[in-house]
Motif scaffolding. Structure first.
Motif, PDB file in Angstrom:
ATOM      1  N   GLU A   1       0.834  -1.202   0.000  1.00  0.00           N
ATOM      2  CA  GLU A   1       0.000   0.000   0.000  1.00  0.00           C
ATOM      3  C   GLU A   1       0.873   1.258   0.000  1.00  0.00           C
ATOM      4  OE1 GLU A   1      -2.484  -0.406   3.375  1.00  0.00           O
ATOM      5  OE2 GLU A   1      -3.744  -1.973   2.498  1.00  0.00           O
ATOM      6  N   ALA A   2       1.972   1.216   0.767  1.00  0.00           N
ATOM      7  CA  ALA A   2       2.883   2.369   0.779  1.00  0.00           C
ATOM      8  C   ALA A   2       3.506   2.577  -0.595  1.00  0.00           C
ATOM      9  CB  ALA A   2       3.971   2.152   1.837  1.00  0.00           C
ATOM     10  N   ARG A   3       3.895   1.492  -1.276  1.00  0.00           N
ATOM     11  CA  ARG A   3       4.478   1.625  -2.625  1.00  0.00           C
ATOM     12  C   ARG A   3       3.468   2.209  -3.597  1.00  0.00           C
ATOM     13  NH1 ARG A   3       6.444  -3.584  -1.385  1.00  0.00           N
ATOM     14  NH2 ARG A   3       4.968  -4.519  -2.872  1.00  0.00           N
ATOM     15  N   LEU A   4       2.213   1.768  -3.491  1.00  0.00           N
ATOM     16  CA  LEU A   4       1.181   2.312  -4.361  1.00  0.00           C
ATOM     17  C   LEU A   4       0.993   3.811  -4.113  1.00  0.00           C
ATOM     18  CD1 LEU A   4      -1.140   1.984  -6.395  1.00  0.00           C
ATOM     19  CD2 LEU A   4      -2.628   1.371  -4.456  1.00  0.00           C
ATOM     20  N   TYR A   5       1.005   4.214  -2.877  1.00  0.00           N
ATOM     21  CA  TYR A   5       0.830   5.639  -2.555  1.00  0.00           C
ATOM     22  C   TYR A   5       1.967   6.472  -3.154  1.00  0.00           C
ATOM     23  CZ  TYR A   5      -0.308   9.773   0.195  1.00  0.00           C
ATOM     24  OH  TYR A   5      -0.664  11.046   0.582  1.00  0.00           O
ATOM     25  N   VAL A   6       3.198   5.969  -3.034  1.00  0.00           N
ATOM     26  CA  VAL A   6       4.342   6.694  -3.586  1.00  0.00           C
ATOM     27  C   VAL A   6       4.208   6.821  -5.103  1.00  0.00           C
ATOM     28  CG1 VAL A   6       6.837   6.583  -3.963  1.00  0.00           C
ATOM     29  CG2 VAL A   6       5.884   6.090  -1.696  1.00  0.00           C
ATOM     30  N   ARG A   7       3.787   5.776  -5.789  1.00  0.00           N
ATOM     31  CA  ARG A   7       3.652   5.833  -7.250  1.00  0.00           C
ATOM     32  C   ARG A   7       2.586   6.849  -7.667  1.00  0.00           C
ATOM     33  NH1 ARG A   7       4.078  -0.386  -9.510  1.00  0.00           N
ATOM     34  NH2 ARG A   7       6.174  -0.811  -8.701  1.00  0.00           N
ATOM     35  N   VAL A   8       1.442   6.792  -6.955  1.00  0.00           N
ATOM     36  CA  VAL A   8       0.380   7.751  -7.287  1.00  0.00           C
ATOM     37  C   VAL A   8       0.858   9.189  -7.036  1.00  0.00           C
ATOM     38  CG1 VAL A   8      -1.933   8.540  -6.648  1.00  0.00           C
ATOM     39  CG2 VAL A   8      -1.463   6.097  -6.882  1.00  0.00           C
ATOM     40  N   ALA A   9       1.575   9.411  -5.904  1.00  0.00           N
ATOM     41  CA  ALA A   9       2.044  10.759  -5.572  1.00  0.00           C
ATOM     42  C   ALA A   9       3.058  11.258  -6.589  1.00  0.00           C
ATOM     43  CB  ALA A   9       2.645  10.759  -4.167  1.00  0.00           C
ATOM     44  N   GLU A  10       3.975  10.405  -7.024  1.00  0.00           N
ATOM     45  CA  GLU A  10       5.000  10.808  -7.986  1.00  0.00           C
ATOM     46  C   GLU A  10       4.377  11.233  -9.312  1.00  0.00           C
ATOM     47  OE1 GLU A  10       8.769   8.111  -6.402  1.00  0.00           O
ATOM     48  OE2 GLU A  10       7.537   7.425  -8.084  1.00  0.00           O
ATOM     49  N   ARG A  11       3.282  10.561  -9.711  1.00  0.00           N
ATOM     50  CA  ARG A  11       2.653  10.903 -10.986  1.00  0.00           C
ATOM     51  C   ARG A  11       1.871  12.207 -10.903  1.00  0.00           C
ATOM     52  NH1 ARG A  11       0.328   5.110 -13.232  1.00  0.00           N
ATOM     53  NH2 ARG A  11       2.372   4.082 -13.446  1.00  0.00           N
ATOM     54  N   ARG A  12       1.389  12.567  -9.731  1.00  0.00           N
ATOM     55  CA  ARG A  12       0.536  13.740  -9.606  1.00  0.00           C
ATOM     56  C   ARG A  12       1.222  14.885  -8.853  1.00  0.00           C
ATOM     57  NH1 ARG A  12      -4.814  12.811 -10.766  1.00  0.00           N
ATOM     58  NH2 ARG A  12      -5.309  10.646 -11.302  1.00  0.00           N
ATOM     59  N   MET A  13       2.474  14.684  -8.506  1.00  0.00           N
ATOM     60  CA  MET A  13       3.188  15.711  -7.743  1.00  0.00           C
ATOM     61  C   MET A  13       3.426  16.950  -8.607  1.00  0.00           C
ATOM     62  SD  MET A  13       4.440  16.101  -4.699  1.00  0.00           S
ATOM     63  CE  MET A  13       4.761  14.412  -4.201  1.00  0.00           C
ATOM     64  N   GLY A  14       3.161  18.120  -8.027  1.00  0.00           N
ATOM     65  CA  GLY A  14       3.426  19.363  -8.733  1.00  0.00           C
ATOM     66  C   GLY A  14       4.875  19.791  -8.552  1.00  0.00           C
ATOM     67  N   PRO A  15       5.222  20.929  -9.142  1.00  0.00           N
ATOM     68  CA  PRO A  15       6.597  21.436  -9.000  1.00  0.00           C
ATOM     69  C   PRO A  15       6.935  21.713  -7.526  1.00  0.00           C
ATOM     70  CG  PRO A  15       5.407  22.612 -10.722  1.00  0.00           C
ATOM     71  CD  PRO A  15       4.397  21.792 -10.010  1.00  0.00           C
TER      72      PRO A  15
ATOM     73  N   GLU B   1      -5.748  15.799  -3.848  1.00  0.00           N
ATOM     74  CA  GLU B   1      -5.894  15.123  -5.140  1.00  0.00           C
ATOM     75  C   GLU B   1      -5.173  13.778  -5.137  1.00  0.00           C
ATOM     76  OE1 GLU B   1      -4.823  15.876  -9.859  1.00  0.00           O
ATOM     77  OE2 GLU B   1      -4.547  17.488  -8.390  1.00  0.00           O
ATOM     78  N   ILE B   2      -3.971  13.775  -4.573  1.00  0.00           N
ATOM     79  CA  ILE B   2      -3.216  12.507  -4.474  1.00  0.00           C
ATOM     80  C   ILE B   2      -3.965  11.502  -3.615  1.00  0.00           C
ATOM     81  CG2 ILE B   2      -1.115  11.470  -3.535  1.00  0.00           C
ATOM     82  CD1 ILE B   2       0.371  14.010  -4.391  1.00  0.00           C
ATOM     83  N   GLU B   3      -4.526  11.968  -2.512  1.00  0.00           N
ATOM     84  CA  GLU B   3      -5.254  11.065  -1.605  1.00  0.00           C
ATOM     85  C   GLU B   3      -6.455  10.439  -2.305  1.00  0.00           C
ATOM     86  OE1 GLU B   3      -5.585   9.242   2.189  1.00  0.00           O
ATOM     87  OE2 GLU B   3      -4.020  10.537   1.367  1.00  0.00           O
ATOM     88  N   ALA B   4      -7.201  11.260  -3.012  1.00  0.00           N
ATOM     89  CA  ALA B   4      -8.379  10.735  -3.714  1.00  0.00           C
ATOM     90  C   ALA B   4      -7.970   9.740  -4.795  1.00  0.00           C
ATOM     91  CB  ALA B   4      -9.183  11.893  -4.310  1.00  0.00           C
ATOM     92  N   ALA B   5      -6.899  10.091  -5.538  1.00  0.00           N
ATOM     93  CA  ALA B   5      -6.436   9.179  -6.592  1.00  0.00           C
ATOM     94  C   ALA B   5      -5.926   7.874  -5.993  1.00  0.00           C
ATOM     95  CB  ALA B   5      -5.334   9.859  -7.413  1.00  0.00           C
ATOM     96  N   TYR B   6      -5.258   7.952  -4.843  1.00  0.00           N
ATOM     97  CA  TYR B   6      -4.747   6.746  -4.185  1.00  0.00           C
ATOM     98  C   TYR B   6      -5.891   5.840  -3.743  1.00  0.00           C
ATOM     99  CZ  TYR B   6      -3.193   3.818  -0.332  1.00  0.00           C
ATOM    100  OH  TYR B   6      -2.976   2.751   0.516  1.00  0.00           O
ATOM    101  N   LEU B   7      -6.921   6.421  -3.123  1.00  0.00           N
ATOM    102  CA  LEU B   7      -8.049   5.600  -2.661  1.00  0.00           C
ATOM    103  C   LEU B   7      -8.768   4.949  -3.827  1.00  0.00           C
ATOM    104  CD1 LEU B   7      -9.477   7.921   0.157  1.00  0.00           C
ATOM    105  CD2 LEU B   7      -8.030   5.894   0.409  1.00  0.00           C
ATOM    106  N   ASP B   8      -8.919   5.690  -4.945  1.00  0.00           N
ATOM    107  CA  ASP B   8      -9.540   5.081  -6.133  1.00  0.00           C
ATOM    108  C   ASP B   8      -8.696   3.934  -6.669  1.00  0.00           C
ATOM    109  OD1 ASP B   8     -11.630   6.847  -5.953  1.00  0.00           O
ATOM    110  OD2 ASP B   8     -10.799   8.268  -7.421  1.00  0.00           O
ATOM    111  N   ALA B   9      -7.371   4.162  -6.759  1.00  0.00           N
ATOM    112  CA  ALA B   9      -6.485   3.107  -7.264  1.00  0.00           C
ATOM    113  C   ALA B   9      -6.480   1.902  -6.336  1.00  0.00           C
ATOM    114  CB  ALA B   9      -5.065   3.660  -7.421  1.00  0.00           C
ATOM    115  N   LEU B  10      -6.484   2.160  -5.015  1.00  0.00           N
ATOM    116  CA  LEU B  10      -6.480   1.058  -4.052  1.00  0.00           C
ATOM    117  C   LEU B  10      -7.751   0.232  -4.175  1.00  0.00           C
ATOM    118  CD1 LEU B  10      -5.128  -0.364  -1.670  1.00  0.00           C
ATOM    119  CD2 LEU B  10      -6.294   1.247  -0.148  1.00  0.00           C
ATOM    120  N   ARG B  11      -8.884   0.900  -4.335  1.00  0.00           N
ATOM    121  CA  ARG B  11     -10.140   0.167  -4.480  1.00  0.00           C
ATOM    122  C   ARG B  11     -10.141  -0.665  -5.754  1.00  0.00           C
ATOM    123  NH1 ARG B  11     -12.865   4.092  -3.217  1.00  0.00           N
ATOM    124  NH2 ARG B  11     -13.125   5.011  -5.303  1.00  0.00           N
TER     125      ARG B  11
END
Length: 382
Positions: free
Chosen positions: A287-301, A327-337
């Motif tokens: 779950e931690a790895r998934l969160y990092v991947r989602v955050a890296e893709r949506r991280m701003g400058p 936004e990252i949190e919402a995307a992570y929860l959607d991806a996790l589900r």
């Protein structure tokens, strides 16, 4: 003649009679009959002195039948029936009547009877097969077994097997009920074995084979029940883990909303702008790895995300603006589900394949066990 002399004569006559029954040589049987005839005349012995199951009189025809030289008249309508006349016919009828009367079960019965020594008399394979097909045995072997005194001996065979390493140690009542049901079967269900000598040998081998087959069936049923119970436990544990994960996600959503409301209510009446560091802990590394991947893709400058371990648990630190974090949190929860649903489908397919593999393996094992059991029964020598 004194009592001691008579007792010695009875003991010697019984030994000669048993020798005649056990030998297969016709010449030896004839010699035994001649010796017994002379001993019965000299010491006034009757057939009952030689064998307690024989009548209290002397009859040379019955003696020859009992020792295995002659054959009693077959019941009418049987495959081996043939006309008999004279003493042979009368003595066969006497022996059959004595069988019914002695067992307490045949009084008032009409129709053909069979000799009491039928179960224990030495016979060839074709003759034993004919007797098993005969109406007297094919209506059920219980009467013949009880009349010949073989009930206790057969039950003893089954009890011994039940208590051995090959048995499953059924309770006495359950074992007796199973044995009684076996005796209610027709004689035509009992196979005659080439290595047997008497009907009793065939019956004993049949009882052993059916008992071993029953134990194998019960063992396999117990194994299936244990496997099904284990599968149910695994399914329940997985469902509980998924429920806990859903509850945890719901709690995290509630906590996030609470924090957001608290931020809005700070002095000044507005959210703080600019990057903020957010920490998050996880139960599973995936779950931690998934969160990092989602955050890296949506991280701003200017945003950063790090994967850490705190107190042995996966942890992440996210530094970005609050809107980006939301936004990252919402995307992570959607991806996790979505991933949990996909994983559930993969598990279901894997379980189906596993069950199919287990079923095919069990069928193959059962076939191998049946072949091995058939071979063991055929090679059993008693």
């Amino acid at each position: 003649m004194g009592m001691q002399e008579r007792e010695r004569a009875v003991e010697k006559a019984r030994k000669v009679f048993l020798l005649g029954v056990s030998t297969q040589a016709t010449g030896e049987k004839e010699k035994c009959v001649g010796v017994l005839v002379q001993m019965c005349r000299d010491h006034r012995l009757v057939l009952h002195d030689l064998d307690p199951q024989m009548p209290g009189r002397f009859d040379i025809t019955l003696l020859r039948i009992g020792i295995g030289l002659d054959r009693a008249a077959a019941p009418a309508g049987s495959a081996q029936g043939r006309p008999t006349t004279g003493a042979a016919s009368r003595t066969a009828g006497d022996a059959g009547s004595r069988t019914a009367g002695g067992s307490g079960q045949g009084r008032g019965r009409t129709g053909p009877q069979y000799p009491q020594d039928l179960i224990f008399r030495t016979m060839g394979l074709p003759e034993r097969r004919r007797w098993f097909q005969d109406p007297l045995l094919d209506r059920g072997i219980r009467h013949a077994v009880q009349a010949a005194g073989a009930y206790g001996k057969l039950l003893g065979e089954v009890r011994s097997l039940n208590a051995s390493n090959m048995g499953i140690r059924l309770p006495e009542q359950e074992l007796t009920d199973w044995f009684e049901a076996l005796l209610d079967r027709p004689g035509s269900t009992v196979p005659s074995r080439s290595d047997s000598r008497t009907i009793f040998d065939d019956l004993a081998a049949h009882c052993r084979a059916l008992y071993l087959a029953e134990t194998e069936r019960r063992r396999q049923a117990a194994q299936r029940r244990r496997a099904e119970e284990e599968q149910r436990r695994r399914e329940a544990a997985r469902a509980e883990r998924e429920r806990q994960a859903a509850d945890r996600l719901q709690r995290e959503r509630e906590e996030r909303r609470t924090r957001e409301r608290a931020d809005v209510g700070q002095p000044g009446g507005a959210r703080r702008d600019g990057p903020v560091t957010f920490g998050r802990s996880f139960e599973h590394p995936a779950e931690a790895r998934l969160y990092v991947r989602v955050a890296e893709r949506r991280m701003g400058p200017g945003g950063t995300v790090r994967a850490l371990t705190r107190q042995g648990c996966p942890h992440t630190e996210l530094r970005c603006e609050r809107a980006v974090r939301d936004e990252i949190e919402a995307a992570y929860l959607d991806a996790l589900r979505d991933l949990q649903l996909a994983a559930s489908m993969i598990r279901a397919e894997a379980a189906r394949r596993r069950d199919e593999t287990i079923r095919e393996a069990e069928e193959s094992c059962n076939r191998a066990c049946e072949r091995a059991f058939d071979a063991a029964v055929e090679n059993y020598k008693g």
